[in-house]
Design an enzyme around this catalytic site. Structure first.
Site, PDB file in Angstrom:
ATOM      1  N   CYS A 130      35.008  39.427  46.258  1.00 28.23           N
ATOM      2  CA  CYS A 130      36.336  39.451  45.626  1.00 28.23           C
ATOM      3  C   CYS A 130      36.268  39.842  44.151  1.00 28.23           C
ATOM      4  O   CYS A 130      37.080  40.632  43.667  1.00 28.23           O
ATOM      5  CB  CYS A 130      37.020  38.105  45.794  1.00 28.23           C
ATOM      6  SG  CYS A 130      36.013  36.690  45.338  1.00 28.23           S
ATOM      7  N   HIS A 243      41.949  35.901  40.405  1.00 24.59           N
ATOM      8  CA  HIS A 243      40.757  35.945  39.567  1.00 24.59           C
ATOM      9  C   HIS A 243      41.057  36.735  38.294  1.00 24.59           C
ATOM     10  O   HIS A 243      41.676  37.809  38.351  1.00 24.59           O
ATOM     11  CB  HIS A 243      39.599  36.651  40.289  1.00 24.59           C
ATOM     12  CG  HIS A 243      38.980  35.865  41.393  1.00 24.59           C
ATOM     13  ND1 HIS A 243      39.301  34.562  41.685  1.00 24.59           N
ATOM     14  CD2 HIS A 243      38.002  36.228  42.291  1.00 24.59           C
ATOM     15  CE1 HIS A 243      38.562  34.149  42.710  1.00 24.59           C
ATOM     16  NE2 HIS A 243      37.776  35.130  43.096  1.00 24.59           N
TER      17      HIS A 243
END
Length: 340
Positions: A130, A243
């Protein structure tokens, strides 16, 4: 005519998101099946306005199915992915198992779509980590213009990257802070995550880096250019989804911040929100649920000759996992299978 699609691990965070995104993007599906382990058998999951009951991964026959999106751990993938691939079903794997296999393409469709043709060696395609996925979307257009020599990245990674257990631990610890009679010791994480940050994701390696940091190095080299030097510090933060990454790059040629901003504005998969004023940037809370990778705080780094810094955020359950897998499926369909 559409595709026969399998979603493996359909009851997990990423599996559910894969089903949502397949429906949102109107992926040309003729048939779809949701698979899970026996303990989740019969669990209902949503696919657009339909409800699917999960079937047993253990007994499923992949013969005649076009593609399988895998959202299960490496151990289970090691068992079931070769079975699906051997049956002629192309596997798009979200685990780390095949990412570093030279016979398996590692793909971010905005960055290296031509790598899709390498799928035929093993009938498997790998989805990157990710934290890497959003980074390489930002790096590639800048690398094409000025050739990136070195990257320094510090990540601010949400707890959803550690799955439902990570999200539950943040939720329960946060509540416990306000209730002195409750005690929620760290279980999923190595230290308290509520009101804290933890500079440790995945296991430690001999050189002092963590495996999460090593993944970013190895995957960036494989996806963009093996000559890029990258150093990462990966940090878990008390955020549920999204994120953040503080990125510093050094290029071979000088790249002005204004040109860099224009390049990124035109690049696929990127939204530039970069106003030098209060709130003129994107945070993880705002990117949750969105497809884009958002870039803010673009500025020259005056400490080196050819340096730039920027801030990058993206929904890790989407671009970092489920969305990228669906985009790989779209690329596979458009360029190779050509049924939809």
């Amino acid at each position: 005519m559409g595709y026969k699609v399998v979603v493996v691990g359909a009851t997990g965070n990423v599996g559910r998101e894969m089903l949502n995104i397949l429906a949102e993007r109107e992926f040309p599906v003729d048939e779809i099946v949701a698979l899970a382990s026996r303990r989740s058998l019969g669990t209902e999951v949503s696919f657009g306005d339909r409800t699917l009951k999960t079937q047993d991964l253990d007994t499923f026959d992949f013969t005649g199915w076009d593609m399988a999106l895998f959202a299960i751990g490496s151990d289970a993938t090691k068992k079931y992915a070769p079975i699906a691939a051997k049956a002629g079903c192309v596997v798009i794997d979200n685990s780390s198992l095949y990412r570093y296999d030279p016979d398996v393409p590692l793909i971010v469709p905005e960055v290296n779509p031509d790598a899709i043709f390498g799928y035929s060696k093993k009938n498997i395609i790998a989805n990157p980590n990710c934290s890497t996925a959003q980074l390489v979307v930002a790096l590639k257009p800048l690398h094409d213009r000025a050739k990136i020599k070195r990257v320094v990245v510090s990540t601010y990674q949400s707890v959803s990257g550690a799955g439902k257990e990570g999200m539950d631990e943040l939720w329960n610890q946060t509540k416990a802070i306000y209730n002195p009679t409750d005690d929620v010791p760290p279980k999923k994480f190595t230290k308290q995550i509520a009101f804290n940050v933890i500079p440790h994701i995945d296991v430690f390696l001999d050189d002092g880096s963590t495996k999460e940091e090593w993944k970013m190095v190895a995957e960036t080299k494989k996806i963009i250019d093996p000559s890029i030097k990258l150093t990462a510090t990966c940090v878990r933060v008390p955020v549920f989804v999204g994120h953040g990454e503080a990125v510093n790059i050094e290029t071979e040629e000088f790249l002005d911040e204004h040109e860099a901003r224009d390049i990124l504005r035109e690049a696929p998969g990127i939204m530039v929100v970069d106003k030098r004023e209060d709130g003129g940037y994107v945070t993880p809370v705002e990117c949750a649920g969105d497809f884009a990778t958002f870039i803010s705080r673009i500025r020259q780094d005056s400490t080196i000759d050819n340096g730039l810094s920027f801030w990058c955020v993206s929904d890790n359950l989407r671009k970092g996992a489920a969305l990228n897998a669906v985009q790989i499926a779209e690329t596979l369909g458009n360029r190779v299978l050509k049924k939809g």
